[in-house]
Design a protein around this motif. Sequence first.
Motif, PDB file in Angstrom:
ATOM      1  N   TRP A  54       0.853  -1.179   0.000  1.00  0.00           N
ATOM      2  CA  TRP A  54       0.000   0.000   0.000  1.00  0.00           C
ATOM      3  C   TRP A  54       0.890   1.231   0.000  1.00  0.00           C
ATOM      4  O   TRP A  54       1.921   1.253   0.668  1.00  0.00           O
ATOM      5  CB  TRP A  54      -0.890   0.038   1.244  1.00  0.00           C
ATOM      6  CG  TRP A  54      -1.987  -0.966   1.255  1.00  0.00           C
ATOM      7  CD1 TRP A  54      -2.045  -2.096   2.011  1.00  0.00           C
ATOM      8  CD2 TRP A  54      -3.191  -0.937   0.476  1.00  0.00           C
ATOM      9  NE1 TRP A  54      -3.210  -2.772   1.750  1.00  0.00           N
ATOM     10  CE2 TRP A  54      -3.934  -2.084   0.816  1.00  0.00           C
ATOM     11  CE3 TRP A  54      -3.708  -0.061  -0.474  1.00  0.00           C
ATOM     12  CZ2 TRP A  54      -5.166  -2.371   0.253  1.00  0.00           C
ATOM     13  CZ3 TRP A  54      -4.938  -0.343  -1.040  1.00  0.00           C
ATOM     14  CH2 TRP A  54      -5.657  -1.482  -0.680  1.00  0.00           C
ATOM     15  N   ARG A  55       0.508   2.262  -0.748  1.00  0.00           N
ATOM     16  CA  ARG A  55       1.233   3.527  -0.710  1.00  0.00           C
ATOM     17  C   ARG A  55       0.269   4.686  -0.885  1.00  0.00           C
ATOM     18  O   ARG A  55      -0.827   4.512  -1.401  1.00  0.00           O
ATOM     19  CB  ARG A  55       2.354   3.590  -1.737  1.00  0.00           C
ATOM     20  CG  ARG A  55       2.075   2.979  -3.062  1.00  0.00           C
ATOM     21  CD  ARG A  55       3.309   2.853  -3.911  1.00  0.00           C
ATOM     22  NE  ARG A  55       3.577   4.054  -4.667  1.00  0.00           N
ATOM     23  CZ  ARG A  55       4.141   4.082  -5.857  1.00  0.00           C
ATOM     24  NH1 ARG A  55       4.524   2.965  -6.425  1.00  0.00           N
ATOM     25  NH2 ARG A  55       4.346   5.191  -6.477  1.00  0.00           N
ATOM     26  N   GLN A  56       0.714   5.831  -0.422  1.00  0.00           N
ATOM     27  CA  GLN A  56      -0.089   7.037  -0.575  1.00  0.00           C
ATOM     28  C   GLN A  56       0.584   7.888  -1.647  1.00  0.00           C
ATOM     29  O   GLN A  56       1.688   8.369  -1.453  1.00  0.00           O
ATOM     30  CB  GLN A  56      -0.206   7.797   0.743  1.00  0.00           C
ATOM     31  CG  GLN A  56      -1.211   8.931   0.657  1.00  0.00           C
ATOM     32  CD  GLN A  56      -1.769   9.307   2.013  1.00  0.00           C
ATOM     33  OE1 GLN A  56      -2.338   8.471   2.699  1.00  0.00           O
ATOM     34  NE2 GLN A  56      -1.600  10.554   2.387  1.00  0.00           N
ATOM     35  N   HIS A  58      -2.881  12.822  -2.382  1.00  0.00           N
ATOM     36  CA  HIS A  58      -3.868  11.957  -1.746  1.00  0.00           C
ATOM     37  C   HIS A  58      -3.676  12.124  -0.242  1.00  0.00           C
ATOM     38  O   HIS A  58      -2.547  12.076   0.247  1.00  0.00           O
ATOM     39  CB  HIS A  58      -3.661  10.493  -2.146  1.00  0.00           C
ATOM     40  CG  HIS A  58      -3.927  10.218  -3.587  1.00  0.00           C
ATOM     41  ND1 HIS A  58      -3.134  10.692  -4.592  1.00  0.00           N
ATOM     42  CD2 HIS A  58      -4.906   9.507  -4.182  1.00  0.00           C
ATOM     43  CE1 HIS A  58      -3.602  10.286  -5.749  1.00  0.00           C
ATOM     44  NE2 HIS A  58      -4.690   9.569  -5.535  1.00  0.00           N
ATOM     45  N   SER A 107      -4.992   8.782   4.765  1.00  0.00           N
ATOM     46  CA  SER A 107      -5.085   7.328   4.550  1.00  0.00           C
ATOM     47  C   SER A 107      -5.848   6.992   3.277  1.00  0.00           C
ATOM     48  O   SER A 107      -6.720   6.130   3.258  1.00  0.00           O
ATOM     49  CB  SER A 107      -5.700   6.625   5.765  1.00  0.00           C
ATOM     50  OG  SER A 107      -4.819   6.711   6.860  1.00  0.00           O
ATOM     51  N   ALA A 108      -5.502   7.703   2.202  1.00  0.00           N
ATOM     52  CA  ALA A 108      -5.987   7.386   0.850  1.00  0.00           C
ATOM     53  C   ALA A 108      -4.918   6.508   0.212  1.00  0.00           C
ATOM     54  O   ALA A 108      -3.972   6.999  -0.393  1.00  0.00           O
ATOM     55  CB  ALA A 108      -6.210   8.658   0.053  1.00  0.00           C
ATOM     56  N   LEU A 109      -5.038   5.206   0.395  1.00  0.00           N
ATOM     57  CA  LEU A 109      -3.983   4.272   0.019  1.00  0.00           C
ATOM     58  C   LEU A 109      -4.317   3.519  -1.266  1.00  0.00           C
ATOM     59  O   LEU A 109      -5.479   3.216  -1.533  1.00  0.00           O
ATOM     60  CB  LEU A 109      -3.760   3.273   1.153  1.00  0.00           C
ATOM     61  CG  LEU A 109      -3.403   3.897   2.502  1.00  0.00           C
ATOM     62  CD1 LEU A 109      -3.316   2.813   3.568  1.00  0.00           C
ATOM     63  CD2 LEU A 109      -2.108   4.684   2.417  1.00  0.00           C
ATOM     64  N   SER A 148      -7.651   0.998  -4.737  1.00  0.00           N
ATOM     65  CA  SER A 148      -7.485   2.001  -3.690  1.00  0.00           C
ATOM     66  C   SER A 148      -8.473   1.752  -2.569  1.00  0.00           C
ATOM     67  O   SER A 148      -9.609   1.334  -2.817  1.00  0.00           O
ATOM     68  CB  SER A 148      -7.717   3.407  -4.255  1.00  0.00           C
ATOM     69  OG  SER A 148      -6.775   3.702  -5.270  1.00  0.00           O
ATOM     70  N   TYR A 181      -9.765   4.042   0.715  1.00  0.00           N
ATOM     71  CA  TYR A 181      -9.733   5.309   1.448  1.00  0.00           C
ATOM     72  C   TYR A 181     -10.491   5.121   2.749  1.00  0.00           C
ATOM     73  O   TYR A 181     -11.640   4.694   2.749  1.00  0.00           O
ATOM     74  CB  TYR A 181     -10.415   6.416   0.646  1.00  0.00           C
ATOM     75  CG  TYR A 181      -9.675   6.942  -0.547  1.00  0.00           C
ATOM     76  CD1 TYR A 181      -8.642   6.245  -1.158  1.00  0.00           C
ATOM     77  CD2 TYR A 181     -10.040   8.167  -1.080  1.00  0.00           C
ATOM     78  CE1 TYR A 181      -7.984   6.758  -2.263  1.00  0.00           C
ATOM     79  CE2 TYR A 181      -9.388   8.690  -2.192  1.00  0.00           C
ATOM     80  CZ  TYR A 181      -8.359   7.974  -2.776  1.00  0.00           C
ATOM     81  OH  TYR A 181      -7.715   8.497  -3.871  1.00  0.00           O
ATOM     82  N   ALA A 235     -10.707  10.418   3.978  1.00  0.00           N
ATOM     83  CA  ALA A 235      -9.583  10.433   3.039  1.00  0.00           C
ATOM     84  C   ALA A 235     -10.070  10.914   1.673  1.00  0.00           C
ATOM     85  O   ALA A 235     -11.233  10.717   1.313  1.00  0.00           O
ATOM     86  CB  ALA A 235      -8.958   9.047   2.930  1.00  0.00           C
TER      87      ALA A 235
END
Length: 122
Positions: free
Chosen positions: A17-19, A23, A26-28, A48, A50, A54
Amino acid sequence: MSDDYKSGIRNIAEEPWRQFPNHFGSALSKALVHPETTGSRQIDYRISTYQPMAYVERHAHKVQEQVYHVLDGEGLMEIGDEKRVVRRNDVVFITPGTFHSIENTGLGDLTFIVVTTPVKDE
């Protein structure tokens, strides 16, 4: 771009997971098919999730088209000057030059697929 430009199979658990930039809260996302992960040139395919509140900031793409496919949860999608609730099984198509944003305004996680083509705005 990755040197590994080839066909293959990947499992969603293989990608962290990354942002991504712009974003927030915690919009991953997991970049499942992306230049950095597969060497793709025409497709950016992400899942994704969120958390509540997010969002991705309002933005537009010069030449890219996007499809959002909501898998679970609900949120607010802004397209141009219109805001609409999106929830499971909704599919949203965004044309180049259209300002848009998505925010999790629900009580649980908002999970969706985003497909962008081509990979870069040029």
